[in-house]
Design a protein around this motif. Structure first.
Motif, PDB file in Angstrom:
ATOM      1  N   THR A 299      57.575 115.235  10.202  1.00 25.06           N
ATOM      2  CA  THR A 299      57.980 115.849   8.841  1.00 25.06           C
ATOM      3  C   THR A 299      58.215 116.947   8.668  1.00 25.06           C
TER       4      THR A 299
ATOM      5  N   ARG B 297      62.085 112.356   1.929  1.00 29.73           N
ATOM      6  CA  ARG B 297      60.334 112.232   0.493  1.00 29.73           C
ATOM      7  C   ARG B 297      59.838 114.237   0.288  1.00 29.73           C
ATOM      8  N   GLU B 298      59.786 114.240  -0.866  1.00 26.43           N
ATOM      9  CA  GLU B 298      58.972 115.195  -1.113  1.00 26.43           C
ATOM     10  C   GLU B 298      57.637 115.346  -1.221  1.00 26.43           C
TER      11      GLU B 298
ATOM     12  N   ARG C 258      61.302 119.543   0.272  1.00 26.85           N
ATOM     13  CA  ARG C 258      61.741 118.967  -0.068  1.00 26.85           C
ATOM     14  C   ARG C 258      62.277 118.421   1.548  1.00 26.85           C
TER      15      ARG C 258
END
Length: 415
Positions: free
Chosen positions: A238, A258-259, A253
């Motif tokens: 990630t 994805r956040e 971010r």
């Protein structure tokens, strides 16, 4: 600190930060975001033949207590090196390092008797004992202080290889205040680097080993932290792309779209990564972070055939003055950290690349290993034939704490 916290970076700094936050307040929702498939950063191992060998650091400084305390808190057994003496590469071959404090000879006798210096070099270094201290305000380069007090020969042959090796840097660019502030203290308060180093070494003799590591190896530390945090806390693979404000909090971010929304964010990344993440949020701090220079290095791991273990001296390894060999230092792993899995094999780690010699890393792995093995065979009774090897590259891995670095850190914190 209340609510949720996003920790960007799953190396030992990020994992330790998350662990401490949750120990202080178990109600916090902490999420660690790591770009790589695994946590641990540079504290990892690599398979070479049938051995798991450290690809990054193999120990930590015991007299800085935080890693020791953390390991004990996590229930990790700690061990000291089996061999602690070291050598320096000289024109005469490997010469055992005299008593020093981080490369500064511990007293006049340590200089006068060391064969790695010429008579002229020894005499010049001994002038430190009578030369008046210079009162200088502000930061200075390590090399400026060392060369003025000890001379060029002692600096280049003895002190620089150890100090530069710690940072993969150039002593003529590294700052005293951020790398070795004791130098300024010794000159100011004692009037001599040699006497200051002698006093420091004497005080440290009763403190035990300078280096320690978990019995299972350094990678055991991030592994234990990850176990303590639990899989629900850590998101690997990630990669964060940016940090932005989100009301009274922040949003991280990620490159996959994805956040992660959090009340607070901890950046536990290299400075240049942090600069990219906050470029829009805090441009002044980002510019200062981006200005911190990094150099690339590599670790060459060499496993020799059975029957070679006795070829290594009873020492932890050796350091190399700049430009003398393709490596900057070597660790005799099978002497320093013996293990039954080594059998009767010599196992070494050689460090390649540093400020000014990063071009060595442009060579293929086989070329690096051939050059390193050839130079080792010229120093030690080792054949150039290996059982196995590996080269682990660490691009932009070593920050350079140059003159004025602490002022830059202050500007970053102020921003």
């Amino acid at each position: 600190m209340t609510g949720s916290v996003a920790v960007v970076g799953g190396g030992v700094a990020g994992l330790a930060a998350a662990y401490r936050l949750l120990r202080a307040d178990p109600s916090l929702q902490v999420t660690v975001l790591e770009a790589a498939p695994d946590v641990g950063g540079r504290l990892r191992s690599v398979k070479v033949a049938d051995l798991e060998l450290e690809a990054g650091p193999d120990s930590f400084v015991a007299r800085k207590p935080w890693a020791v305390e953390l390991c004990r808190e996590l229930g990790l057994d700690l061990v000291a090196p089996n061999a602690e003496g070291a050598f320096v590469w000289t024109e005469l071959g490997l010469e055992r390092l005299p008593p020093t404090a981080l490369g500064v000879p511990a007293g006049g006798r340590a200089v006068a008797r060391w064969p790695g210096l010429s008579r002229r070099g020894r005499a010049r270094a001994l002038l430190d004992l009578v030369r008046r201290p210079r009162r200088v305000e502000g930061d200075r380069a390590l090399g400026a202080v060392l060369r003025r007090r000890l001379g060029d020969e002692a600096t280049d042959a003895l002190t620089a290889p150890l100090l530069a090796g710690l940072f993969a840097g150039d002593v003529d660019r590294l700052g005293v205040a951020s790398t070795f502030p004791e130098l300024a203290t010794w000159e100011r308060d004692v009037g001599s680097l040699l006497r200051g180093a002698g006093a420091a070494l004497g005080a440290a003799r009763d403190a035990g080993s300078m280096f320690l590591r978990p019995a299972a190896g350094v990678p055991a530390l991030p592994a234990a932290l990850a176990d303590a945090l639990g899989p629900e806390t850590i998101r690997t693979s990630t990669e964060a792309a940016a940090v932005a404000r989100d009301g009274s909090g922040f949003v991280v971010r990620n490159v996959d779209g994805r956040e992660v929304v959090a009340a607070s964010v901890v950046l536990a990344t290299p400075a240049f990564v942090a600069a990219r993440l906050i470029a829009d949020l805090e441009p002044a701090a980002a510019a200062e972070l981006e200005a911190i220079r990094y150099v690339s290095t590599a670790v060459a791991l060499l496993v020799y055939p059975e029957g070679t273990a006795q070829a290594l001296p009873d020492a932890s390894g050796f350091v190399v003055p700049s430009g003398r060999a393709p490596m900057t230092a070597a660790t005799f792993l099978s002497r320093k950290w013996p293990h039954p899995a080594f059998g009767d094999r010599a196992v070494l780690r050689c460090f390649v690349g540093a400020d000014g010699v990063e071009d060595v890393l442009d060579a293929a792995d086989e070329e690096i290993i051939e050059a390193v093995a050839r130079h080792l065979a010229a120093l030690l009774p080792l054949a150039e034939r290996l059982e196995a090897f590996a080269v682990v590259r660490w691009p932009r891995s070593m920050p350079q704490y140059e003159v004025g670095h602490l002022d830059r850190v202050a500007r970053i914190e102020a921003a």
